[in-house]
Each structure stands twice: as structure tokens, then as C-alpha cells.
Design an enzyme around this catalytic site. Structure first.
Site, PDB file in Angstrom:
ATOM      1  N   HIS A 196       0.861  -1.180   0.000  1.00  0.00           N
ATOM      2  CA  HIS A 196       0.000   0.000   0.000  1.00  0.00           C
ATOM      3  C   HIS A 196       0.901   1.236   0.000  1.00  0.00           C
ATOM      4  O   HIS A 196       2.071   1.184   0.426  1.00  0.00           O
ATOM      5  CB  HIS A 196      -0.892   0.013   1.231  1.00  0.00           C
ATOM      6  CG  HIS A 196      -1.926  -1.062   1.239  1.00  0.00           C
ATOM      7  ND1 HIS A 196      -2.993  -1.062   2.119  1.00  0.00           N
ATOM      8  CD2 HIS A 196      -2.074  -2.181   0.480  1.00  0.00           C
ATOM      9  CE1 HIS A 196      -3.755  -2.115   1.897  1.00  0.00           C
ATOM     10  NE2 HIS A 196      -3.207  -2.823   0.921  1.00  0.00           N
TER      11      HIS A 196
ATOM     12  N   GLU B  91       1.024   3.789   1.901  1.00  0.00           N
ATOM     13  CA  GLU B  91       1.554   4.146   3.216  1.00  0.00           C
ATOM     14  C   GLU B  91       2.741   3.270   3.598  1.00  0.00           C
ATOM     15  O   GLU B  91       3.753   3.765   4.121  1.00  0.00           O
ATOM     16  CB  GLU B  91       0.472   4.003   4.297  1.00  0.00           C
ATOM     17  CG  GLU B  91      -0.766   4.854   4.069  1.00  0.00           C
ATOM     18  CD  GLU B  91      -1.882   4.071   3.387  1.00  0.00           C
ATOM     19  OE1 GLU B  91      -1.630   3.486   2.313  1.00  0.00           O
ATOM     20  OE2 GLU B  91      -3.007   4.054   3.920  1.00  0.00           O
TER      21      GLU B  91
ATOM     22  N   CYS C 109      -2.119  -0.627   7.553  1.00  0.00           N
ATOM     23  CA  CYS C 109      -1.321   0.600   7.463  1.00  0.00           C
ATOM     24  C   CYS C 109      -1.364   1.392   8.761  1.00  0.00           C
ATOM     25  O   CYS C 109      -0.356   1.967   9.185  1.00  0.00           O
ATOM     26  CB  CYS C 109      -1.811   1.447   6.299  1.00  0.00           C
ATOM     27  SG  CYS C 109      -1.493   0.692   4.690  1.00  0.00           S
TER      28      CYS C 109
ATOM     29  N   CYS D 226      -5.985   1.656   6.019  1.00  0.00           N
ATOM     30  CA  CYS D 226      -6.590   0.403   6.459  1.00  0.00           C
ATOM     31  C   CYS D 226      -5.947  -0.010   7.785  1.00  0.00           C
ATOM     32  O   CYS D 226      -5.020   0.632   8.278  1.00  0.00           O
ATOM     33  CB  CYS D 226      -6.379  -0.680   5.400  1.00  0.00           C
ATOM     34  SG  CYS D 226      -4.664  -1.218   5.234  1.00  0.00           S
TER      35      CYS D 226
END
Length: 198
Positions: free
Chosen positions: A54, A56, A88, A85
Site C-alpha cells: 500500500h 503508506e 497501514c 486500512c
């Protein structure tokens, strides 16, 4: 420090992600005192064949490499176009990010204000300051347009399979992009908003 300006950088990265067939999420980590961009990243699970890639996570890895420590130096702000999420949010806590600014909310898959609410648990050892809704409309539009395009260009393999309109299996534009549906949950809120308004 201008939250809108730094979120603009994250939105540019989200656009790059979309152009590469990734769910459009971008992230920038900034030193609050100097305004220096310490690290930045676009979403990359599909291209990297990495479910943890992701935006992040990739930005946190870059910042840790740049600072030489898995616990990042004080005073860093993480800007991301979509509510993090749970995965993260956990990584952000471990990295000791001081502040998180996100754009669009994610009621279905978010882990900050929705879902797991990771930073609200007593077991969470570090909770950053949080600001939400910065450039939320622009961030949500990127997500909405991305998934709308997937619906409008079904692959030949799935076009005749009789799948329902709500099934991401009929939305991928080609075989290279079809794994997008495996990652779509990260921005399911935006997808749901599209479907609600059509």
C-alpha cells in the site's frame, strides 16, 4: 505547513497509481519543521506482486531507509489520499508517525475512523494526531473514476459470464488489470459510493 499543498503531492501520486492500473492512493511523509518531503509512494500491490505494498507502507519503508531507523524521527506528518486500512494504521503506529492527514474516508475498509479503529485500542502503544477530509472530494473522485472505468471496459473473458453489476470480476479492462479486484477492498468505500449514486 500547508496540508492542502502536501495532499496535492499525494493526489499526484494517486494519479500515477491509477495510470499504472493500481487503486489510486498516494502517500507523502513530510518533516513538519522544515517542510522536507522525507519519502513518498504510490500504491503498488499489483505491479510489485506484494499484498502489503500500500502507498503508506511503501512511504514508511522509504522514510525508515532515509532516516536510518525503523522508528522515525519526531515531527513527521504522513499525508495519504484515503483513510488508512488496519494494516497501514498498525505500521504507522509502529513507526511513531506524529501526525496523519488523510483525504477520503473509507467506511468499509478503513482502520482509523472506521472498522478496526486501530489507534483507539488500549493495546496500541502510539496514537498519532489525526486530521481527515483534506482534499477529500478530489481523492474520492479519483477512486470513483478509477472503478467506473473498470466497469465500463469488461474483459472478454468476463463480459459474457453473466456476473452481476456489483461484481468486480466484470470490470477489469484486461488480464493485466484483473488482479485489481483482489485489491479493491482497500477502497471499497469509494466503489460503494459510485454504485449508490448510479
Amino acid at each position: 505547513m500547508s496540508d492542502r499543498r502536501h495532499m496535492g503531492l499525494a493526489l499526484s501520486l494517486a494519479e500515477e497509481a491509477a495510470a499504472a492500473g493500481e487503486t489510486p492512493v498516494g502517500c507523502v511523509i513530510v518533516d513538519e519543521a522544515s517542510g522536507e518531503v522525507v519519502a513518498s509512494a504510490a500504491n503498488g500491490p499489483i505491479g510489485r506482486n506484494d499484498p502489503t505494498a500500500h502507498a503508506e507502507i511503501l512511504a514508511l519503508r522509504g522514510a525508515a531507509e532515509a532516516t536510518g531507523n525503523y522508528r522515525l524521527r519526531p515531527g513527521l506528518t504522513l499525508y495519504v489520499t484515503l483513510e488508512p486500512c488496519a494494516m497501514c494504521a498498525g505500521a504507522i503506529s509502529h513507526a511513531r508517525i506524529a501526525r496523519v492527514v488523510y483525504g477520503a474516508s473509507d467506511p468499509k475498509s478503513g482502520g482509523v475512523a472506521h472498522g478496526a479503529k486501530v489507534w483507539d485500542h488500549p493495546q496500541c502503544h502510539w496514537k498519532p494526531a489525526v486530521a481527515s477530509g483534506v482534499e477529500a472530494e478530489a481523492a474520492a473522485k479519483l477512486l470513483k473514476d478509477f472503478f467506473k472505468a473498470r466497469r465500463n471496459f469488461p474483459s472478454p473473458r468476463s463480459a459474457g459470464e453473466g456476473k452481476g453489476e456489483g461484481d468486480m470480476g466484470s470490470r477489469a479492462s484486461d488480464d493485466r488489470l484483473s488482479p485489481t479486484r483482489r485489491f479493491a477492498a482497500h477502497s471499497s468505500a469509494a466503489r460503494g459510493e459510485e454504485e449508490d449514486h448510479e
